[in-house]
Write a protein that holds these residues in place. Structure first.
Motif, PDB file in Angstrom:
ATOM      1  N   ARG A  94       0.836  -1.206   0.000  1.00  0.00           N
ATOM      2  CA  ARG A  94       0.000   0.000   0.000  1.00  0.00           C
ATOM      3  C   ARG A  94       0.871   1.256   0.000  1.00  0.00           C
ATOM      4  O   ARG A  94       1.783   1.399   0.813  1.00  0.00           O
ATOM      5  N   SER A  95       0.589   2.146  -0.924  1.00  0.00           N
ATOM      6  CA  SER A  95       1.308   3.416  -1.021  1.00  0.00           C
ATOM      7  C   SER A  95       0.482   4.522  -0.382  1.00  0.00           C
ATOM      8  O   SER A  95      -0.752   4.456  -0.391  1.00  0.00           O
ATOM      9  N   PRO A  96       1.139   5.522   0.187  1.00  0.00           N
ATOM     10  CA  PRO A  96       0.402   6.660   0.755  1.00  0.00           C
ATOM     11  C   PRO A  96      -0.491   7.304  -0.301  1.00  0.00           C
ATOM     12  O   PRO A  96      -0.122   7.400  -1.477  1.00  0.00           O
ATOM     13  N   GLU A  97      -1.657   7.764   0.123  1.00  0.00           N
ATOM     14  CA  GLU A  97      -2.614   8.354  -0.803  1.00  0.00           C
ATOM     15  C   GLU A  97      -2.027   9.540  -1.552  1.00  0.00           C
ATOM     16  O   GLU A  97      -2.286   9.733  -2.745  1.00  0.00           O
ATOM     17  N   ALA A  98      -1.195  10.331  -0.872  1.00  0.00           N
ATOM     18  CA  ALA A  98      -0.597  11.503  -1.521  1.00  0.00           C
ATOM     19  C   ALA A  98       0.340  11.086  -2.654  1.00  0.00           C
ATOM     20  O   ALA A  98       0.399  11.750  -3.702  1.00  0.00           O
ATOM     21  N   GLU A  99       1.069   9.990  -2.453  1.00  0.00           N
ATOM     22  CA  GLU A  99       1.982   9.519  -3.495  1.00  0.00           C
ATOM     23  C   GLU A  99       1.211   8.973  -4.693  1.00  0.00           C
ATOM     24  O   GLU A  99       1.610   9.169  -5.847  1.00  0.00           O
ATOM     25  N   ILE A 100       0.116   8.277  -4.411  1.00  0.00           N
ATOM     26  CA  ILE A 100      -0.720   7.770  -5.500  1.00  0.00           C
ATOM     27  C   ILE A 100      -1.293   8.926  -6.299  1.00  0.00           C
ATOM     28  O   ILE A 100      -1.293   8.919  -7.528  1.00  0.00           O
ATOM     29  N   ARG A 101      -1.765   9.943  -5.598  1.00  0.00           N
ATOM     30  CA  ARG A 101      -2.331  11.109  -6.272  1.00  0.00           C
ATOM     31  C   ARG A 101      -1.275  11.810  -7.122  1.00  0.00           C
ATOM     32  O   ARG A 101      -1.532  12.212  -8.259  1.00  0.00           O
ATOM     33  N   SER A 102      -0.066  11.933  -6.576  1.00  0.00           N
ATOM     34  CA  SER A 102       1.015  12.585  -7.313  1.00  0.00           C
ATOM     35  C   SER A 102       1.388  11.795  -8.564  1.00  0.00           C
ATOM     36  O   SER A 102       1.586  12.380  -9.645  1.00  0.00           O
ATOM     37  N   ALA A 103       1.476  10.461  -8.449  1.00  0.00           N
ATOM     38  CA  ALA A 103       1.817   9.622  -9.603  1.00  0.00           C
ATOM     39  C   ALA A 103       0.721   9.707 -10.659  1.00  0.00           C
ATOM     40  O   ALA A 103       1.000   9.773 -11.861  1.00  0.00           O
ATOM     41  N   ALA A 104      -0.538   9.722 -10.206  1.00  0.00           N
ATOM     42  CA  ALA A 104      -1.667   9.821 -11.143  1.00  0.00           C
ATOM     43  C   ALA A 104      -1.629  11.140 -11.898  1.00  0.00           C
ATOM     44  O   ALA A 104      -1.862  11.187 -13.117  1.00  0.00           O
ATOM     45  N   GLU A 105      -1.323  12.206 -11.194  1.00  0.00           N
ATOM     46  CA  GLU A 105      -1.230  13.513 -11.841  1.00  0.00           C
ATOM     47  C   GLU A 105      -0.080  13.563 -12.836  1.00  0.00           C
ATOM     48  O   GLU A 105      -0.204  14.131 -13.925  1.00  0.00           O
ATOM     49  N   ARG A 127      -0.989   4.124 -18.945  1.00  0.00           N
ATOM     50  CA  ARG A 127      -0.585   5.203 -18.044  1.00  0.00           C
ATOM     51  C   ARG A 127      -0.677   4.767 -16.589  1.00  0.00           C
ATOM     52  O   ARG A 127       0.142   5.183 -15.760  1.00  0.00           O
ATOM     53  N   VAL A 128      -1.650   3.919 -16.270  1.00  0.00           N
ATOM     54  CA  VAL A 128      -1.743   3.377 -14.909  1.00  0.00           C
ATOM     55  C   VAL A 128      -0.527   2.496 -14.620  1.00  0.00           C
ATOM     56  O   VAL A 128       0.066   2.580 -13.533  1.00  0.00           O
ATOM     57  N   LEU A 129      -0.146   1.657 -15.582  1.00  0.00           N
ATOM     58  CA  LEU A 129       1.052   0.822 -15.402  1.00  0.00           C
ATOM     59  C   LEU A 129       2.295   1.690 -15.191  1.00  0.00           C
ATOM     60  O   LEU A 129       3.158   1.372 -14.371  1.00  0.00           O
ATOM     61  N   LEU A 130       2.374   2.785 -15.937  1.00  0.00           N
ATOM     62  CA  LEU A 130       3.508   3.691 -15.780  1.00  0.00           C
ATOM     63  C   LEU A 130       3.489   4.355 -14.409  1.00  0.00           C
ATOM     64  O   LEU A 130       4.535   4.469 -13.753  1.00  0.00           O
ATOM     65  N   ALA A 131       2.309   4.774 -13.952  1.00  0.00           N
ATOM     66  CA  ALA A 131       2.197   5.388 -12.626  1.00  0.00           C
ATOM     67  C   ALA A 131       2.654   4.421 -11.547  1.00  0.00           C
ATOM     68  O   ALA A 131       3.356   4.797 -10.602  1.00  0.00           O
ATOM     69  N   ARG A 132       2.256   3.160 -11.679  1.00  0.00           N
ATOM     70  CA  ARG A 132       2.656   2.153 -10.693  1.00  0.00           C
ATOM     71  C   ARG A 132       4.167   1.973 -10.682  1.00  0.00           C
ATOM     72  O   ARG A 132       4.791   1.834  -9.624  1.00  0.00           O
ATOM     73  N   ALA A 133       4.786   1.987 -11.866  1.00  0.00           N
ATOM     74  CA  ALA A 133       6.240   1.866 -11.942  1.00  0.00           C
ATOM     75  C   ALA A 133       6.923   3.070 -11.300  1.00  0.00           C
ATOM     76  O   ALA A 133       7.953   2.935 -10.631  1.00  0.00           O
ATOM     77  N   LEU A 134       6.341   4.262 -11.467  1.00  0.00           N
ATOM     78  CA  LEU A 134       6.946   5.476 -10.919  1.00  0.00           C
ATOM     79  C   LEU A 134       6.852   5.530  -9.398  1.00  0.00           C
ATOM     80  O   LEU A 134       7.661   6.205  -8.754  1.00  0.00           O
ATOM     81  N   LEU A 135       5.889   4.828  -8.822  1.00  0.00           N
ATOM     82  CA  LEU A 135       5.756   4.817  -7.366  1.00  0.00           C
ATOM     83  C   LEU A 135       6.980   4.189  -6.694  1.00  0.00           C
ATOM     84  O   LEU A 135       7.239   4.437  -5.513  1.00  0.00           O
ATOM     85  N   ALA A 136       7.738   3.396  -7.450  1.00  0.00           N
ATOM     86  CA  ALA A 136       8.960   2.798  -6.910  1.00  0.00           C
ATOM     87  C   ALA A 136      10.118   3.786  -6.882  1.00  0.00           C
ATOM     88  O   ALA A 136      11.208   3.444  -6.418  1.00  0.00           O
ATOM     89  N   LYS A 137       9.891   5.026  -7.366  1.00  0.00           N
ATOM     90  CA  LYS A 137      10.949   6.044  -7.465  1.00  0.00           C
ATOM     91  C   LYS A 137      12.180   5.454  -8.161  1.00  0.00           C
ATOM     92  O   LYS A 137      13.286   5.445  -7.614  1.00  0.00           O
ATOM     93  N   PRO A 138      11.986   4.974  -9.377  1.00  0.00           N
ATOM     94  CA  PRO A 138      13.052   4.209 -10.043  1.00  0.00           C
ATOM     95  C   PRO A 138      14.215   5.066 -10.522  1.00  0.00           C
ATOM     96  O   PRO A 138      14.049   6.235 -10.865  1.00  0.00           O
ATOM     97  N   ASP A 139      15.379   4.431 -10.561  1.00  0.00           N
ATOM     98  CA  ASP A 139      16.542   5.017 -11.222  1.00  0.00           C
ATOM     99  C   ASP A 139      16.449   4.782 -12.727  1.00  0.00           C
ATOM    100  O   ASP A 139      17.023   5.533 -13.507  1.00  0.00           O
TER     101      ASP A 139
END
Length: 271
Positions: A94-105, A127-139
């Motif tokens: 589970r990711s914090p709601e603020a992080e999910i909102r930021s990734a969605a935006e 775009r949802v798949l991309l948002a999920r990948a970005l939640l990992a704060k990837p290099d």
């Protein structure tokens, strides 16, 4: 410094060679695209980089603590399984709601958080798949044909988004793509794969390489024209490499400012 690098890597399936003697690297902040015909080993290379496949020969090296965000070619969702976008973005942890909102935006799906995954369009789903990948704060973001099934405007829009993500986050981007008309505008470096690395370098160099033209023909000339029109800078700082794999290490000049190094081919082809 390379984020991921392969050294003399080969992969076999059931005794049959799929990749042969692949030397590959991607550095921080680069957008690198892998192109090649069906069966050329593109997805196999991605799986090896992710650690899903073990090379038969050679090795894969990853920077210490490397964070990878992965967007698969496709993902099947059970149509009978109720799952909102917000819930999907919280998997597996589970990711914090603020992080999910930021990734969605960031990826342009704000307002869809409570929509069912099965109700999304193809472009929204990617775009949802991309948002999920970005939640990992990837290099590094690794995307395996992420625009498959999208129409032309959807493809263009998705690649513009990828460029924005690289600009805003500094993450490197590794793409497997068949969208040659867009690749020439969206990439810093292109790698042409056909069981081995056929040719490699800036889009301008690769698009004129005989090995590339032998695989794709000259129908991408318009793509290169678009590339040149859209880029008012060059990538001469990149190391443009053509591999010939007979290990005689002769050097040839492709064009002013673009040096080609001949390395030798284990299958008799220039690459």
């Amino acid at each position: 410094m390379s984020l991921i690098e392969t050294k003399d890597m080969s992969v076999r399936y059931g005794g049959a060679p799929v990749l042969n003697h692949v030397d590959f690297r991607i550095s921080k902040g680069e957008i690198v695209t892998i192109v090649g015909p069906n069966g050329s080993g593109k997805s196999t290379l991605i799986r090896a980089l992710l650690g899903v496949l073990k090379p038969t020969r050679g090795r894969v090296e990853r920077a210490a603590g490397l964070r990878i965000g992965y967007v698969p070619q496709k993902l099947a969702i059970d149509m009978s399984l109720p799952m909102t976008v917000a819930r999907f973005l919280s998997l597996p942890h589970r990711s914090p709601e603020a992080e999910i909102r930021s990734a969605a935006e960031r990826v342009g799906i704000e307002g869809l958080e409570h929509r069912q995954m099965t109700a999304l369009s193809g472009g929204q789903f990617q775009r949802v798949l991309l948002a999920r990948a970005l939640l990992a704060k990837p290099d590094i973001l690794i995307l395996d044909e992420p625009t498959q099934g999208l129409d032309h405007p959807g493809v263009e829009s998705f690649y513009r988004l990828i460029e924005e993500v690289r600009r805003d986050t500094g993450a490197a981007v590794l793409l497997v793509s068949h969208d040659l008309h867009v690749v020439m505008r969206a990439s810093d470096r292109v790698i042409c794969l056909n069981g081995h690395v056929c040719c490699e370098g800036s889009p301008a160099v690769v698009s004129e390489a005989p090995e590339y033209l032998a695989l794709f023909g000259d129908g991408t000339g318009g793509a290169l024209a678009l590339y040149r029109h859209d880029h008012d800078h060059d990538h001469d700082h990149l190391h443009d490499v053509a591999h010939d794999h007979d290990h005689d290490h002769d050097h040839a000049q492709d064009e002013p400012g673009a040096e080609a190094h001949v390395h030798g081919d284990h299958g008799g082809r220039v690459h």
